[in-house]
Design an enzyme around this catalytic site. Structure first.
Site, PDB file in Angstrom:
ATOM      1  N   GLY A  60     113.513  17.022  56.513  1.00  0.00           N
ATOM      2  CA  GLY A  60     114.301  18.230  56.248  1.00  0.00           C
ATOM      3  C   GLY A  60     115.181  18.627  57.432  1.00  0.00           C
ATOM      4  O   GLY A  60     116.206  19.301  57.252  1.00  0.00           O
ATOM      5  N   GLU A  88     118.204  16.545  57.130  1.00  0.00           N
ATOM      6  CA  GLU A  88     118.951  17.094  55.988  1.00  0.00           C
ATOM      7  C   GLU A  88     119.670  18.385  56.380  1.00  0.00           C
ATOM      8  O   GLU A  88     120.809  18.628  55.976  1.00  0.00           O
ATOM      9  CB  GLU A  88     117.989  17.326  54.813  1.00  0.00           C
ATOM     10  CG  GLU A  88     117.458  16.003  54.246  1.00  0.00           C
ATOM     11  CD  GLU A  88     116.276  16.175  53.309  1.00  0.00           C
ATOM     12  OE1 GLU A  88     115.303  16.867  53.688  1.00  0.00           O
ATOM     13  OE2 GLU A  88     116.317  15.621  52.198  1.00  0.00           O
TER      14      GLU A  88
HETATM   15  N1  CO8 Z   1     105.213  19.849  59.594  1.00  0.00           N
HETATM   16  C1  CO8 Z   1     104.232  20.569  60.125  1.00  0.00           C
HETATM   17  N2  CO8 Z   1     103.848  20.471  61.415  1.00  0.00           N
HETATM   18  C2  CO8 Z   1     104.510  19.592  62.181  1.00  0.00           C
HETATM   19  C3  CO8 Z   1     105.559  18.807  61.691  1.00  0.00           C
HETATM   20  C4  CO8 Z   1     105.924  18.964  60.321  1.00  0.00           C
HETATM   21  N3  CO8 Z   1     106.949  18.305  59.760  1.00  0.00           N
HETATM   22  N4  CO8 Z   1     106.023  18.024  62.692  1.00  0.00           N
HETATM   23  C5  CO8 Z   1     105.274  18.317  63.766  1.00  0.00           C
HETATM   24  N5  CO8 Z   1     104.367  19.264  63.473  1.00  0.00           N
HETATM   25  C6  CO8 Z   1     103.365  19.856  64.357  1.00  0.00           C
HETATM   26  C7  CO8 Z   1     102.217  18.889  64.625  1.00  0.00           C
HETATM   27  O1  CO8 Z   1     101.277  18.921  63.576  1.00  0.00           O
HETATM   28  C8  CO8 Z   1     101.677  19.430  65.916  1.00  0.00           C
HETATM   29  O2  CO8 Z   1     100.906  20.583  65.642  1.00  0.00           O
HETATM   30  P1  CO8 Z   1      99.508  20.820  66.457  1.00  0.00           P
HETATM   31  O3  CO8 Z   1      99.928  20.933  67.895  1.00  0.00           O
HETATM   32  O4  CO8 Z   1      98.993  22.092  65.874  1.00  0.00           O
HETATM   33  O5  CO8 Z   1      98.674  19.610  66.196  1.00  0.00           O
HETATM   34  C9  CO8 Z   1     102.934  19.907  66.644  1.00  0.00           C
HETATM   35  O6  CO8 Z   1     103.935  20.085  65.640  1.00  0.00           O
HETATM   36  C10 CO8 Z   1     103.446  18.912  67.659  1.00  0.00           C
HETATM   37  O7  CO8 Z   1     103.620  17.680  67.009  1.00  0.00           O
HETATM   38  P2  CO8 Z   1     102.945  16.307  67.522  1.00  0.00           P
HETATM   39  O8  CO8 Z   1     101.686  16.588  68.275  1.00  0.00           O
HETATM   40  O9  CO8 Z   1     102.847  15.368  66.348  1.00  0.00           O
HETATM   41  O10 CO8 Z   1     104.071  15.821  68.554  1.00  0.00           O
HETATM   42  P3  CO8 Z   1     104.398  14.330  68.969  1.00  0.00           P
HETATM   43  O11 CO8 Z   1     105.328  14.421  70.133  1.00  0.00           O
HETATM   44  O12 CO8 Z   1     103.181  13.513  69.119  1.00  0.00           O
HETATM   45  O13 CO8 Z   1     105.208  13.718  67.702  1.00  0.00           O
HETATM   46  C11 CO8 Z   1     106.825  13.787  65.923  1.00  0.00           C
HETATM   47  C12 CO8 Z   1     106.443  14.283  67.328  1.00  0.00           C
HETATM   48  C13 CO8 Z   1     107.096  12.273  65.973  1.00  0.00           C
HETATM   49  C14 CO8 Z   1     108.076  14.511  65.492  1.00  0.00           C
HETATM   50  C15 CO8 Z   1     105.647  14.052  64.954  1.00  0.00           C
HETATM   51  O14 CO8 Z   1     105.267  15.409  65.067  1.00  0.00           O
HETATM   52  C16 CO8 Z   1     105.965  13.784  63.509  1.00  0.00           C
HETATM   53  O15 CO8 Z   1     106.012  12.632  63.094  1.00  0.00           O
HETATM   54  N6  CO8 Z   1     106.174  14.865  62.720  1.00  0.00           N
HETATM   55  C17 CO8 Z   1     106.396  14.751  61.308  1.00  0.00           C
HETATM   56  C18 CO8 Z   1     107.774  14.251  61.009  1.00  0.00           C
HETATM   57  C19 CO8 Z   1     107.971  14.085  59.517  1.00  0.00           C
HETATM   58  O16 CO8 Z   1     107.339  13.283  58.880  1.00  0.00           O
HETATM   59  N7  CO8 Z   1     108.918  14.856  58.940  1.00  0.00           N
HETATM   60  C20 CO8 Z   1     109.240  14.802  57.542  1.00  0.00           C
HETATM   61  C21 CO8 Z   1     108.463  15.826  56.801  1.00  0.00           C
HETATM   62  S1  CO8 Z   1     108.698  15.689  55.021  1.00  0.00           S
HETATM   63  C22 CO8 Z   1     110.175  16.439  54.752  1.00  0.00           C
HETATM   64  O17 CO8 Z   1     110.825  16.897  55.648  1.00  0.00           O
HETATM   65  C23 CO8 Z   1     110.619  16.497  53.342  1.00  0.00           C
HETATM   66  C24 CO8 Z   1     111.861  17.401  53.186  1.00  0.00           C
HETATM   67  C25 CO8 Z   1     112.124  17.688  51.747  1.00  0.00           C
HETATM   68  C26 CO8 Z   1     111.131  18.675  51.263  1.00  0.00           C
HETATM   69  C27 CO8 Z   1     111.150  18.778  49.802  1.00  0.00           C
HETATM   70  C28 CO8 Z   1     110.265  19.885  49.310  1.00  0.00           C
HETATM   71  C29 CO8 Z   1     109.132  19.502  48.455  1.00  0.00           C
END
Ligand code: CO8
Length: 264
Positions: free
Chosen positions: A108, A111
């Site tokens: 997102g 996007e």
């Molecule tokens: N949602 C919720 N929490 C998140 C997200 C996310 N997308 N990304 C990161 N966070 C949180 C982590 O859970 C973490 O929280 P906590 O400290 O409480 O554990 C905190 O942010 C820090 O993240 P990381 O510890 O994972 O940090 P890293 O440096 O290790 O990694 C990354 C960074 C690579 C960005 C990793 O966090 C990651 O891969 N995040 C998810 C990325 C992802 O997959 N995004 C796509 C999501 S799906 C989407 O966007 C669909 C859009 C359309 C929606 C349609 C509606 C139905």
């Protein structure tokens, strides 16, 4: 507040502000984004908009996975429809919108950036549509805006592999507009905001009516046949000649002075 709105002269800045979740989009972010877009829609003085993420590490790391995990199919479709409608409103804003991407712009977040007109990428910016790694597909317009920006081949590669790309590759593909160099000791986010502010100020100094009409000419006709699109372009070109800005801009050039545009 999950989204900040600030106006400095003719430049508005919208900041997605949930840094502990890497600015992931939940309903509070959608509410805040809708409200910020409403501010710009209601304010004819805004000549450029910057969209960015708080905290330095991420622009937006996607839709909030925790908030999505338990959605039913109907709720997920509704959430996607709401996100798409809000990003459509952002894309349709009259003034140019600049995405200042200092860190992760994933799912997102990618996007959201693609709903902006100009995408500036800091040296640590990373882009991707990793939804397939979560068992879903892009739902905030990603499959469609990406193919329109980068073409079928690169869009399929990015969406089907879910791979993350760096700023230079994003620019080479046409996803991002420019990579921003950081000065010695400057963070990626600070660098991208510095250039975003300079770019916004540069746009704000141009003929405001022409800038808006130019944006319309490109967006409203991008999917039309060439002859239809060119007919629309020449109508808008003609409309410029009904403005004070055209008289002032051309007179100033011929008189070798700086134009003073009034946006009328
Ligand atoms: N949602 C919720 N929490 C998140 C997200 C996310 N997308 N990304 C990161 N966070 C949180 C982590 O859970 C973490 O929280 P906590 O400290 O409480 O554990 C905190 O942010 C820090 O993240 P990381 O510890 O994972 O940090 P890293 O440096 O290790 O990694 C990354 C960074 C690579 C960005 C990793 O966090 C990651 O891969 N995040 C998810 C990325 C992802 O997959 N995004 C796509 C999501 S799906 C989407 O966007 C669909 C859009 C359309 C929606 C349609 C509606 C139905």
């Amino acid at each position: 507040m999950s989204v900040g709105y600030e106006k400095n002269g003719a430049i508005a800045t919208i900041t997605i502000d949930r840094p502990r979740a890497l600015n992931a989009i939940d309903s509070s972010v959608l509410d805040g984004l809708a409200a910020a877009i409403g501010e710009v829609e209601a304010d004819p003085e805004v000549r450029a908009v910057i969209v960015t993420g708080a905290g330095g590490k991420a622009f937006v790391a996607g839709a909030d996975i925790g908030a999505m995990q338990a959605l039913t199919a109907v709720e997920a479709e509704r959430f996607a429809a709401r996100g798409q409608a809000i990003l459509d409103r952002l894309a349709a804003l009259a003034p140019p919108v600049i995405a200042a991407v200092g860190g992760f712009a994933l799912g997102g977040g990618c996007e959201l950036a693609m709903a902006c007109d100009i995408i500036l990428a800091g040296p640590r910016a990373k882009f991707g549509q990793p939804e397939v790694s979560l068992g879903v597909i892009p739902g905030f317009g990603g499959t469609q805006r990406l193919v329109r920006r980068v073409g079928m081949s690169a869009a399929l590669d990015l969406c089907l592999t879910g791979r993350m790309i760096r700023a230079d590759e994003a620019v080479a593909l046409g996803l991002a507009s420019r990579v921003v160099e950081a000065a010695e000791g400057e963070s990626s986010q600070d660098a991208v905001m510095r250039v975003a502010r300079e770019t916004a100020a540069g746009i704000a100094a141009l003929g405001p009516v022409a800038v808006r009409l130019c944006k319309r000419a490109i967006h409203e006709n991008a999917d039309a046949a060439l002859d239809t699109a060119q007919a629309a372009e020449r109508t808008l070109f003609g409309l410029c000649f009904a403005t004070h800005d055209q008289t002032e801009g051309m007179s100033a050039f011929l008189e070798k002075r700086k134009a003073v545009f009034e946006g009328r």
